[in-house]
Design a protein around this motif. Structure first.
Motif, PDB file in Angstrom:
ATOM      1  N   GLY A  52       0.825  -1.202   0.000  1.00 53.59           N
ATOM      2  CA  GLY A  52       0.000   0.000   0.000  1.00 53.59           C
ATOM      3  C   GLY A  52       0.857   1.248   0.000  1.00 53.59           C
ATOM      4  N   ASN A 217     -13.185   2.917   4.672  1.00 51.78           N
ATOM      5  CA  ASN A 217     -13.549   1.580   4.216  1.00 51.78           C
ATOM      6  C   ASN A 217     -12.567   0.563   4.774  1.00 51.78           C
ATOM      7  N   SER A 218     -13.096  -0.529   5.272  1.00 52.01           N
ATOM      8  CA  SER A 218     -12.228  -1.586   5.792  1.00 52.01           C
ATOM      9  C   SER A 218     -12.931  -2.925   5.656  1.00 52.01           C
ATOM     10  N   HIS A 243      -7.746  -5.033   4.900  1.00 55.48           N
ATOM     11  CA  HIS A 243      -7.688  -3.895   3.985  1.00 55.48           C
ATOM     12  C   HIS A 243      -8.168  -2.633   4.686  1.00 55.48           C
ATOM     13  N   ASP A 245      -8.711   1.746   4.056  1.00 57.85           N
ATOM     14  CA  ASP A 245      -8.762   2.865   3.115  1.00 57.85           C
ATOM     15  C   ASP A 245      -9.280   4.092   3.863  1.00 57.85           C
ATOM     16  N   ARG A 248      -7.196  10.581   2.639  1.00 55.51           N
ATOM     17  CA  ARG A 248      -5.757  10.818   2.535  1.00 55.51           C
ATOM     18  C   ARG A 248      -5.253  11.778   3.587  1.00 55.51           C
ATOM     19  N   ASN A 254      -2.547   3.248   3.913  1.00 52.28           N
ATOM     20  CA  ASN A 254      -3.693   2.688   3.194  1.00 52.28           C
ATOM     21  C   ASN A 254      -3.217   1.497   2.372  1.00 52.28           C
ATOM     22  N   GLY A 255      -3.975   0.414   2.421  1.00 54.00           N
ATOM     23  CA  GLY A 255      -3.598  -0.753   1.645  1.00 54.00           C
ATOM     24  C   GLY A 255      -3.962  -2.031   2.367  1.00 54.00           C
TER      25      GLY A 255
END
Length: 268
Positions: A52, A217-218, A243, A245, A248, A254-255
């Motif tokens: 990520g 999001n996860s 995962h 997200d 930013r 993130n990744g």
């Protein structure tokens, strides 16, 4: 003669049927005994890898040139194994006739020396990454027959990331910087288990964190194959991916945090 033969065959068939039923009943009771547990506790080791982006690395005071706004990374366990300073992983589960409760916890600290273009100015550059994450869920055993089980859960999961940078300016002046992020989110989850044999179990777990109200999001997925050496002791091999997200401006990483794992379990 025919009547005597017919009677003898009838007795033999009845005996065979009785023995077959007793054998089947005994096997079913034995299978049930191996699956008759309430608690499982499982230390494990996750051969972790990272794929990520790391955003806005820490900038120590007096740093001559700002670091890049982000780093793309793709490293496996073999790349980071020598940098592991601390690791702790544990999973547990309780179930009764209708309900199930479980947890997963993993913590990892990586520390390594960073090589920078400013090595003549900045010396002894040490980067440390701290990762701690866990989930807790409670749910209902929707399907619970001897071969196949399905459970629905609700709960929460948390994540803590921290990046530290320590260095020396001209090898004399120590300077450091760090960034950290703690996050907690509700989740919905499912458990699946399939037992083709009393000593073998295939399992799957998945959870999803809704993107509202924090726009994060996860999801997480785990698959494993277990072998029971006894009614109490087992070993499992599996694969896990986590995962993340984040927006930013809030993100540190993130990744995907992913890799194979090996688990030693006890049930009673």
């Amino acid at each position: 003669m025919t009547k005597k033969l017919f009677k003898s065959l009838t007795i033999v068939l009845c005996l065979f049927s009785t023995l077959t039923n007793l054998s089947g009943q005994e096997k079913q009771e034995l299978d049930s005994l191996w699956n008759d547990w309430n608690f499982r506790i499982s230390p494990y080791f996750w051969f972790i890898g990272l794929e990520g982006t790391i955003y806005r690395p820490p900038q120590p005071a007096n740093y001559p040139i700002p670091p890049p706004p982000q780093y793309d990374i793709d490293v496996g366990f073999k790349d980071i194994k020598n940098s592991i300073k601390f690791a702790l992983m544990l999973a547990g589960q309780y179930r009764n006739k209708h309900l199930v409760a479980q947890f997963n916890y993993s913590a990892l600290i990586l520390e390594s020396e960073a090589i920078t273009p400013f090595e003549l100015v900045l010396q002894d550059n040490i980067v440390k990454l701290t990762y701690m994450a866990g989930d807790l869920g409670v749910g209902y055993r929707i399907i619970k027959n001897p071969k196949f089980e399905f459970e629905g859960l609700i709960g929460m999961k948390f994540l803590y990331f921290k990046i530290d940078l320590r260095t020396n300016l001209l090898g004399i002046v120590p300077i450091d910087g760090n960034r950290s992020k703690f996050w907690i989110d509700p989740v919905i989850a499912t458990n699946l288990r399939y037992r083709p044999h009393r000593k073998i179990e295939f399992a799957g777990y998945a959870d999803f964190g809704p993107p509202f109200p924090d726009n994060i999001n996860s999801y997480q997925a785990i698959i494993s194959a277990k072998y029971l050496f006894t009614k109490t002791f087992m070993i499992a091999l599996g694969y896990r991916t986590y995962h993340l997200d984040f927006p930013r401006d809030e993100a540190i990483f993130n990744g995907n945090v992913k890799g194979w794992y090996m688990k030693i379990g006890f049930q009673f």
